[in-house]
Scaffold this active site. Structure first.
Site, PDB file in Angstrom:
ATOM      1  N   TYR A   1       4.801  10.841 -12.300  1.00  0.00           N
ATOM      2  CA  TYR A   1       3.691  10.105 -11.673  1.00  0.00           C
ATOM      3  C   TYR A   1       2.358  10.646 -12.190  1.00  0.00           C
ATOM      4  O   TYR A   1       1.458   9.872 -12.548  1.00  0.00           O
ATOM      5  CB  TYR A   1       3.768  10.234 -10.152  1.00  0.00           C
ATOM      6  CG  TYR A   1       2.714   9.432  -9.406  1.00  0.00           C
ATOM      7  CD1 TYR A   1       2.845   8.047  -9.260  1.00  0.00           C
ATOM      8  CD2 TYR A   1       1.596  10.049  -8.842  1.00  0.00           C
ATOM      9  CE1 TYR A   1       1.884   7.311  -8.575  1.00  0.00           C
ATOM     10  CE2 TYR A   1       0.641   9.321  -8.155  1.00  0.00           C
ATOM     11  CZ  TYR A   1       0.786   7.943  -8.023  1.00  0.00           C
ATOM     12  OH  TYR A   1      -0.170   7.215  -7.347  1.00  0.00           O
TER      13      TYR A   1
ATOM     14  N   SER B   1      -5.432   7.510  -9.722  1.00  0.00           N
ATOM     15  CA  SER B   1      -5.059   8.383  -8.595  1.00  0.00           C
ATOM     16  C   SER B   1      -5.867   9.676  -8.676  1.00  0.00           C
ATOM     17  O   SER B   1      -6.325  10.064  -9.769  1.00  0.00           O
ATOM     18  CB  SER B   1      -3.570   8.710  -8.693  1.00  0.00           C
ATOM     19  OG  SER B   1      -3.207   9.658  -7.725  1.00  0.00           O
TER      20      SER B   1
HETATM   21  N1  LIG Z   1      -1.381   5.370  -1.161  1.00  0.00           N
HETATM   22  C1  LIG Z   1      -1.874   6.441  -1.751  1.00  0.00           C
HETATM   23  O1  LIG Z   1      -2.088   7.483  -1.110  1.00  0.00           O
HETATM   24  C2  LIG Z   1      -2.250   6.386  -3.228  1.00  0.00           C
HETATM   25  C3  LIG Z   1      -2.940   7.473  -3.754  1.00  0.00           C
HETATM   26  C4  LIG Z   1      -3.345   7.430  -5.086  1.00  0.00           C
HETATM   27  C5  LIG Z   1      -3.067   6.324  -5.866  1.00  0.00           C
HETATM   28  N2  LIG Z   1      -2.374   5.289  -5.337  1.00  0.00           N
HETATM   29  C6  LIG Z   1      -2.166   4.117  -6.199  1.00  0.00           C
HETATM   30  O2  LIG Z   1      -2.686   2.967  -5.554  1.00  0.00           O
HETATM   31  C7  LIG Z   1      -2.018   1.790  -6.027  1.00  0.00           C
HETATM   32  C8  LIG Z   1      -1.582   0.945  -4.851  1.00  0.00           C
HETATM   33  O3  LIG Z   1      -0.606   1.670  -4.125  1.00  0.00           O
HETATM   34  P1  LIG Z   1      -0.338   1.500  -2.564  1.00  0.00           P
HETATM   35  O4  LIG Z   1      -0.626   2.799  -1.940  1.00  0.00           O
HETATM   36  O5  LIG Z   1      -0.977   0.264  -2.088  1.00  0.00           O
HETATM   37  O6  LIG Z   1       1.243   1.389  -2.622  1.00  0.00           O
HETATM   38  P2  LIG Z   1       2.239   0.222  -2.189  1.00  0.00           P
HETATM   39  O7  LIG Z   1       3.590   0.759  -2.476  1.00  0.00           O
HETATM   40  O8  LIG Z   1       1.915  -0.241  -0.813  1.00  0.00           O
HETATM   41  O9  LIG Z   1       1.867  -0.956  -3.216  1.00  0.00           O
HETATM   42  C9  LIG Z   1       2.279  -0.948  -4.555  1.00  0.00           C
HETATM   43  C10 LIG Z   1       2.689  -2.372  -4.895  1.00  0.00           C
HETATM   44  O10 LIG Z   1       3.099  -2.397  -6.258  1.00  0.00           O
HETATM   45  C11 LIG Z   1       4.204  -3.276  -6.355  1.00  0.00           C
HETATM   46  N3  LIG Z   1       5.027  -2.975  -7.519  1.00  0.00           N
HETATM   47  C12 LIG Z   1       5.813  -1.885  -7.720  1.00  0.00           C
HETATM   48  N4  LIG Z   1       6.461  -2.010  -8.882  1.00  0.00           N
HETATM   49  C13 LIG Z   1       6.085  -3.193  -9.424  1.00  0.00           C
HETATM   50  C14 LIG Z   1       6.448  -3.886 -10.607  1.00  0.00           C
HETATM   51  N5  LIG Z   1       7.322  -3.380 -11.477  1.00  0.00           N
HETATM   52  N6  LIG Z   1       5.865  -5.087 -10.847  1.00  0.00           N
HETATM   53  C15 LIG Z   1       4.988  -5.617  -9.974  1.00  0.00           C
HETATM   54  N7  LIG Z   1       4.617  -5.013  -8.829  1.00  0.00           N
HETATM   55  C16 LIG Z   1       5.168  -3.815  -8.558  1.00  0.00           C
HETATM   56  C17 LIG Z   1       4.991  -3.018  -5.067  1.00  0.00           C
HETATM   57  O11 LIG Z   1       5.887  -4.080  -4.784  1.00  0.00           O
HETATM   58  C18 LIG Z   1       3.894  -2.850  -4.053  1.00  0.00           C
HETATM   59  O12 LIG Z   1       3.582  -4.045  -3.382  1.00  0.00           O
HETATM   60  C19 LIG Z   1      -0.901   2.303  -6.907  1.00  0.00           C
HETATM   61  O13 LIG Z   1      -1.306   2.225  -8.253  1.00  0.00           O
HETATM   62  C20 LIG Z   1      -0.732   3.764  -6.488  1.00  0.00           C
HETATM   63  O14 LIG Z   1      -0.176   4.549  -7.511  1.00  0.00           O
HETATM   64  C21 LIG Z   1      -1.932   5.291  -4.036  1.00  0.00           C
END
Ligand SMILES: NC(=O)c1ccc[n+]([C@@H]2O[C@H](COP(=O)([O-])OP(=O)(O)OC[C@H]3O[C@@H](n4cnc5c(N)ncnc54)[C@H](O)[C@@H]3O)[C@@H](O)[C@H]2O)c1
Length: 257
Positions: free
Chosen positions: A160, A147
């Site tokens: 986080y 992130s």
């Molecule tokens: N969206 C943003 O702005 C953003 C910014 C920086 C980093 N991220 C990172 O990007 C990655 C993807 O996030 P996203 O934005 O697609 O979010 P999202 O919530 O759409 O997807 C995250 C997925 O992880 C799965 N998950 C959660 N806990 C779990 C577990 N215990 N076991 C298995 N699966 C699990 C969820 O079911 C979900 O489908 C993450 O690592 C998040 O921290 C997101």
């Protein structure tokens, strides 16, 4: 960018968090690039729908796995090698984010849960992925979704932020240890990307999308999940063959400004 610039045929790729915003985009781009795919997430129905959407067939399987459950992760990787005979690449995207409090108010159980999923879960995935990649001796690539908070925290996200700093530590440490085995390990550091995680966070904080996009990105917009997928495919592909231990910001200029 089109994923057709990469060819992953005969490569087996595992993607965690596959039914999430970024996970789906990465899965789609990898399917377009002819990868053999093992997709995993928590919800079996969402997984089945994703597999259907990607055209189904013998080259895709979905496994329900909670990444914070070590025995399930071990089973997931065993199923991968049983079905496809090997593992070449992994993209670890599964994570949670639910905080709106500063550190002194952070409940112990909330801190523990965030670390269990985002850090220990990713560590366990990497451990079994590395063991599987090492088995065939041809090298491979792992991409961890970290992130912008791995470098620059947002307010009221102590757990986080800690969990995503740790993701970089695990990435760099493994990159060093497995370079001589031909396994590259990199991280992507997304900024604000248009996914359910971002929208849930804005809703919890009562923030408007326009203001958040303006504040977090010099480009003045949220990133698209396919822009993260493009980076993930590049880091998994031979096009990035001299890149390891790197944290690639895909953030609309947030960390550079
Ligand atoms: N969206 C943003 O702005 C953003 C910014 C920086 C980093 N991220 C990172 O990007 C990655 C993807 O996030 P996203 O934005 O697609 O979010 P999202 O919530 O759409 O997807 C995250 C997925 O992880 C799965 N998950 C959660 N806990 C779990 C577990 N215990 N076991 C298995 N699966 C699990 C969820 O079911 C979900 O489908 C993450 O690592 C998040 O921290 C997101």
């Amino acid at each position: 960018m089109s994923s057709t610039t990469h060819n992953f045929s005969n490569r087996v790729v595992l993607i965690t968090g596959a039914t999430g915003g970024m996970g789906q985009a990465i899965s789609r781009s990898m399917a377009d690039a002819s990868a053999q795919l093992v997709l995993t997430d928590l919800d079996a129905d969402a997984g089945a729908a994703l597999v259907d959407d990607l055209g189904g067939g013998d080259s895709i399987m979905f496994c329900c796995t909670d990444v914070s459950d070590a025995s399930s992760v071990k089973h997931l990787v065993a199923q991968t090698t049983e079905r496809f005979g090997r593992l070449d690449c992994a993209v670890n995207a599964a994570a949670i984010e639910f905080e709106t409090v500063p550190l002194a108010d952070c409940a112990d159980e909330d801190f523990d849960r965030m670390m269990q999923v985002n850090t220990t879960g990713l560590f366990t995935c990497m451990k079994h992925e590395l063991r599987a990649i090492l088995k065939h001796g041809d090298g491979g690539a792992i991409v961890n979704i970290a992130s912008s908070s791995s470098f620059r925290p947002q307010h009221q996200q102590p757990a986080y932020t800690a969990s995503k700093h740790a993701v970089l530590g695990l990435t760099r440490s493994a990159a060093l240890d497995y370079a001589s085995d031909g396994i590259r390990v990199n991280a992507i550091c997304p900024g604000a990307i248009d996914t359910p995680m971002l929208h849930n966070a804005m809703k919890r904080r009562g923030r408007s999308a326009d203001k958040v996009a303006e504040r977090l990105s010099p480009l003045g917009r949220f990133g698209r999940p396919d822009e993260i997928a493009a980076a993930a495919l590049w880091l998994c592909s031979d096009a990035s063959s001299f890149t390891t231990g790197h944290a690639l910001a895909v953030d609309g200029g947030m960390l550079g400004s």
